[in-house]
Design a protein around this motif. Structure first.
Motif, PDB file in Angstrom:
ATOM      1  N   UNK A   5      72.466 -36.833 -35.079  1.00  0.00           N
ATOM      2  CA  UNK A   5      72.802 -35.877 -35.781  1.00  0.00           C
ATOM      3  C   UNK A   5      72.172 -35.720 -36.253  1.00  0.00           C
ATOM      4  N   UNK A   6      70.365 -36.150 -35.945  1.00  0.00           N
ATOM      5  CA  UNK A   6      69.382 -35.874 -37.448  1.00  0.00           C
ATOM      6  C   UNK A   6      69.420 -34.410 -37.832  1.00  0.00           C
ATOM      7  N   UNK A   7      69.218 -33.681 -37.108  1.00  0.00           N
ATOM      8  CA  UNK A   7      69.076 -32.398 -37.911  1.00  0.00           C
ATOM      9  C   UNK A   7      70.154 -31.992 -38.649  1.00  0.00           C
ATOM     10  N   UNK A   8      71.092 -32.720 -39.181  1.00  0.00           N
ATOM     11  CA  UNK A   8      71.467 -32.028 -39.864  1.00  0.00           C
ATOM     12  C   UNK A   8      71.860 -32.664 -41.237  1.00  0.00           C
ATOM     13  N   UNK A   9      70.807 -33.466 -41.724  1.00  0.00           N
ATOM     14  CA  UNK A   9      70.138 -34.255 -43.270  1.00  0.00           C
ATOM     15  C   UNK A   9      68.473 -34.282 -43.095  1.00  0.00           C
ATOM     16  N   UNK A  10      67.677 -33.758 -43.788  1.00  0.00           N
ATOM     17  CA  UNK A  10      66.967 -34.161 -43.937  1.00  0.00           C
ATOM     18  C   UNK A  10      65.727 -35.570 -44.180  1.00  0.00           C
ATOM     19  N   UNK A  11      64.725 -35.621 -42.683  1.00  0.00           N
ATOM     20  CA  UNK A  11      64.165 -36.784 -42.988  1.00  0.00           C
ATOM     21  C   UNK A  11      64.017 -37.707 -43.856  1.00  0.00           C
ATOM     22  N   UNK A  12      63.825 -37.095 -45.617  1.00  0.00           N
ATOM     23  CA  UNK A  12      64.434 -37.545 -46.632  1.00  0.00           C
ATOM     24  C   UNK A  12      65.295 -37.745 -47.042  1.00  0.00           C
ATOM     25  N   UNK A  13      66.410 -37.211 -46.411  1.00  0.00           N
ATOM     26  CA  UNK A  13      68.089 -37.482 -46.824  1.00  0.00           C
ATOM     27  C   UNK A  13      67.973 -38.984 -46.247  1.00  0.00           C
ATOM     28  N   UNK A  14      67.702 -39.217 -45.116  1.00  0.00           N
ATOM     29  CA  UNK A  14      67.839 -40.001 -44.077  1.00  0.00           C
ATOM     30  C   UNK A  14      67.359 -41.201 -44.865  1.00  0.00           C
ATOM     31  N   UNK A  15      65.753 -41.046 -45.463  1.00  0.00           N
ATOM     32  CA  UNK A  15      65.272 -42.612 -45.609  1.00  0.00           C
ATOM     33  C   UNK A  15      65.747 -42.418 -47.262  1.00  0.00           C
ATOM     34  N   UNK A  16      66.211 -42.134 -48.230  1.00  0.00           N
ATOM     35  CA  UNK A  16      66.642 -42.518 -48.971  1.00  0.00           C
ATOM     36  C   UNK A  16      68.248 -42.550 -48.967  1.00  0.00           C
ATOM     37  N   UNK A  17      68.974 -42.227 -48.063  1.00  0.00           N
ATOM     38  CA  UNK A  17      70.435 -42.743 -47.488  1.00  0.00           C
ATOM     39  C   UNK A  17      69.694 -44.631 -47.785  1.00  0.00           C
ATOM     40  N   UNK A  18      69.025 -44.864 -46.903  1.00  0.00           N
ATOM     41  CA  UNK A  18      69.052 -45.886 -46.076  1.00  0.00           C
ATOM     42  C   UNK A  18      67.915 -46.635 -47.212  1.00  0.00           C
ATOM     43  N   UNK A  19      67.566 -46.318 -48.522  1.00  0.00           N
ATOM     44  CA  UNK A  19      66.709 -46.905 -49.518  1.00  0.00           C
ATOM     45  C   UNK A  19      68.629 -47.317 -50.236  1.00  0.00           C
ATOM     46  N   UNK A  20      68.984 -46.905 -50.554  1.00  0.00           N
ATOM     47  CA  UNK A  20      70.607 -47.360 -51.057  1.00  0.00           C
ATOM     48  C   UNK A  20      71.299 -47.888 -50.372  1.00  0.00           C
ATOM     49  N   UNK A  21      71.223 -47.609 -49.255  1.00  0.00           N
ATOM     50  CA  UNK A  21      71.866 -48.900 -48.519  1.00  0.00           C
ATOM     51  C   UNK A  21      70.857 -49.999 -48.754  1.00  0.00           C
ATOM     52  N   UNK A  22      70.057 -50.565 -49.252  1.00  0.00           N
ATOM     53  CA  UNK A  22      69.653 -51.926 -49.701  1.00  0.00           C
ATOM     54  C   UNK A  22      69.086 -52.424 -50.983  1.00  0.00           C
ATOM     55  N   UNK A  23      70.271 -51.530 -51.258  1.00  0.00           N
ATOM     56  CA  UNK A  23      70.224 -52.406 -52.882  1.00  0.00           C
ATOM     57  C   UNK A  23      71.122 -53.114 -53.446  1.00  0.00           C
ATOM     58  N   UNK A  24      70.660 -54.217 -53.664  1.00  0.00           N
ATOM     59  CA  UNK A  24      72.001 -55.419 -54.296  1.00  0.00           C
ATOM     60  C   UNK A  24      72.832 -54.647 -55.348  1.00  0.00           C
ATOM     61  N   UNK A  25      73.917 -55.731 -54.526  1.00  0.00           N
ATOM     62  CA  UNK A  25      75.292 -54.827 -55.342  1.00  0.00           C
ATOM     63  C   UNK A  25      76.221 -53.236 -55.112  1.00  0.00           C
ATOM     64  N   UNK A  66      63.145 -48.354 -56.766  1.00  0.00           N
ATOM     65  CA  UNK A  66      61.718 -48.327 -56.317  1.00  0.00           C
ATOM     66  C   UNK A  66      60.648 -49.096 -56.006  1.00  0.00           C
ATOM     67  N   UNK A  67      61.641 -50.307 -55.621  1.00  0.00           N
ATOM     68  CA  UNK A  67      60.777 -51.400 -55.418  1.00  0.00           C
ATOM     69  C   UNK A  67      59.867 -51.360 -53.631  1.00  0.00           C
ATOM     70  N   UNK A  68      58.641 -51.818 -53.892  1.00  0.00           N
ATOM     71  CA  UNK A  68      57.934 -52.304 -51.787  1.00  0.00           C
ATOM     72  C   UNK A  68      59.377 -52.192 -51.290  1.00  0.00           C
ATOM     73  N   UNK A  69      59.995 -54.099 -51.568  1.00  0.00           N
ATOM     74  CA  UNK A  69      60.927 -54.392 -50.493  1.00  0.00           C
ATOM     75  C   UNK A  69      61.803 -53.315 -49.782  1.00  0.00           C
ATOM     76  N   UNK A  70      62.566 -52.336 -50.882  1.00  0.00           N
ATOM     77  CA  UNK A  70      63.662 -51.250 -49.934  1.00  0.00           C
ATOM     78  C   UNK A  70      62.856 -50.507 -49.576  1.00  0.00           C
ATOM     79  N   UNK A  71      62.113 -49.867 -50.155  1.00  0.00           N
ATOM     80  CA  UNK A  71      60.433 -48.766 -49.326  1.00  0.00           C
ATOM     81  C   UNK A  71      60.943 -49.594 -48.263  1.00  0.00           C
ATOM     82  N   UNK A  72      60.196 -50.370 -47.919  1.00  0.00           N
ATOM     83  CA  UNK A  72      59.571 -50.875 -46.651  1.00  0.00           C
ATOM     84  C   UNK A  72      60.525 -51.392 -45.817  1.00  0.00           C
ATOM     85  N   UNK A  73      62.192 -52.134 -46.480  1.00  0.00           N
ATOM     86  CA  UNK A  73      63.087 -51.966 -45.408  1.00  0.00           C
ATOM     87  C   UNK A  73      63.456 -50.526 -44.919  1.00  0.00           C
TER      88      UNK A  73
END
Length: 364
Positions: A5-25, A66-73
């Motif tokens: 379902x990649x067409x349902x969200x933009x690449x930017x939103x997908x990347x943003x969700x993956x970043x949120x998902x990595x945040x501690x706590x 906004x950390x490098x680790x979160x972006x890289x992950x």
């Protein structure tokens, strides 16, 4: 292009969700609180820290976004998703498993290696001791074969012991099985089951995890993953478990989620049976045959066509129910002892049975 379902969200939103998902706590409920408050992950990431504080979110989460680790992950996860048979299911997409979506803390993101479509099929969870006895392993294998042949997907935690026996037996009859990890898919644990997981993926089954791909084993993650095992399933069958077993956590979660709980009784002298006996006292369905499970599920939608079940030798069928001496097998089967001994020799050479301390057992 991403597989699900990649067409349902933009690449930017997908990347943003993956970043949120990595945040501690930032667990499932806080993840959704952010999406509800800002409308999407992209806006949540760009919101001021004061806005995060107003939602009661921990400062460590806001500081790490906004950390490098979160972006890289997140970048690594995007590359992982670009490969065949690797998918991401999101809680607000139609492909997300409907039963799992019903639980209060359903994972917002679910990584899947293998076929994600089977997560929507009727599933029975099978769990039990990591240090299971040989009869317990054989019982798990026998029930898994029968349930898989009846059309159920067998769901478990890919742990040693009962879990592994259940997954392997489902594959042996051409059935499907789902392994839910307590680590990221790229930090597989336990390593001894890596080949089993690969076989599951190759044969049309799946391995899933809510954790970031590189999440290492942590004690607290395994009880947490148990809610997914029960949440995906119509019911949970506990095969063999001690009083302190994590399988009882899965059973408790299943009951809280409105799922059926089944337990197989054992000897009152066997410590690994005490957990099952406690569940039965607490109201779990006592199970001796597959019919005791099917009876409680007849109201659910029709199951898919059963998987053809390979013919089982009558002596092996008896041994799946319980270990026997040669003499007891002769009596139970109504066959001459000489014929039983000859058959047991052949079955032992084929790897179907084993003799331990004078009693015969069916092998997984």
């Amino acid at each position: 292009m991403y597989p699900i379902n990649s067409s349902e969200i933009s690449p930017a939103e997908l990347e943003a969700r993956l970043r949120l998902h990595r945040l501690p706590e930032l667990g499932p409920k806080r993840f959704r609180r952010l999406i509800d408050a800002f409308g999407c992950a992209s806006k949540a990431l760009s919101a001021p820290a004061s806005a995060w504080r107003s939602l009661g979110l921990p400062a460590v989460s806001a500081e790490a976004r906004r950390s490098h680790e979160v972006r890289e992950g997140a970048s690594v996860a995007l590359a992982w998703l670009a490969r065949p048979a690797q998918h991401l299911l999101m809680w607000d997409q139609p492909e997300y498993p409907a039963l799992l979506a019903q639980i209060d803390d359903a994972p917002p993101l679910l990584f899947v290696a293998g076929d994600p479509a089977i997560l929507e099929k009727p599933q029975l969870a099978m769990v039990g001791s990591r240090r299971a006895s040989r009869p317990g392993m054989d019982t798990a294998a026998a029930f898994s074969r029968s349930l898989a042949s009846a059309g159920f997907v067998i769901t478990s935690g890919l742990a040693l012991g009962i879990d592994g026996a259940a997954h392997q037996a489902a594959l042996e009859v051409g059935g499907q099985t789902i392994g839910v990890l307590g680590t990221g898919l790229e930090k597989f644990y336990p390593q001894r089951h890596r080949r089993l997981a690969a076989a599951m993926i190759a044969q049309g089954s799946a391995v899933v995890s809510e954790f970031p791909l590189d999440a290492a084993p942590q004690a607290g993650n395994f009880p947490r993953r148990n809610r997914i095992i029960s949440g995906l399933s119509l019911g949970v069958l506990v095969v063999e478990a001690g009083i302190a077993s994590g399988s009882l956590i899965t059973a408790r979660l299943a009951a809280e989620q409105g799922r059926e709980v089944y337990a197989i009784p054992g000897s009152i002298h066997h410590p690994a049976a005490k957990g099952c006996h406690q569940l039965i006292r607490d109201g779990a369905v006592l199970v001796e045959t597959i019919e005791h499970i099917l009876e409680g599920l007849r109201g659910w939608q029709a199951l898919p066509c059963p998987v053809p079940l390979p013919a089982t030798h009558p002596l092996v069928a008896l041994l799946h129910a319980a270990p026997h001496t040669s003499e007891a097998l002769a009596i139970a089967s109504g066959r001459p002892l000489s014929q039983v001994l000859a058959s047991l020799t052949e079955l032992e050479l084929e790897g179907q049975v084993i003799c331990e301390s004078g009693r015969w057992l069916a092998r997984c």
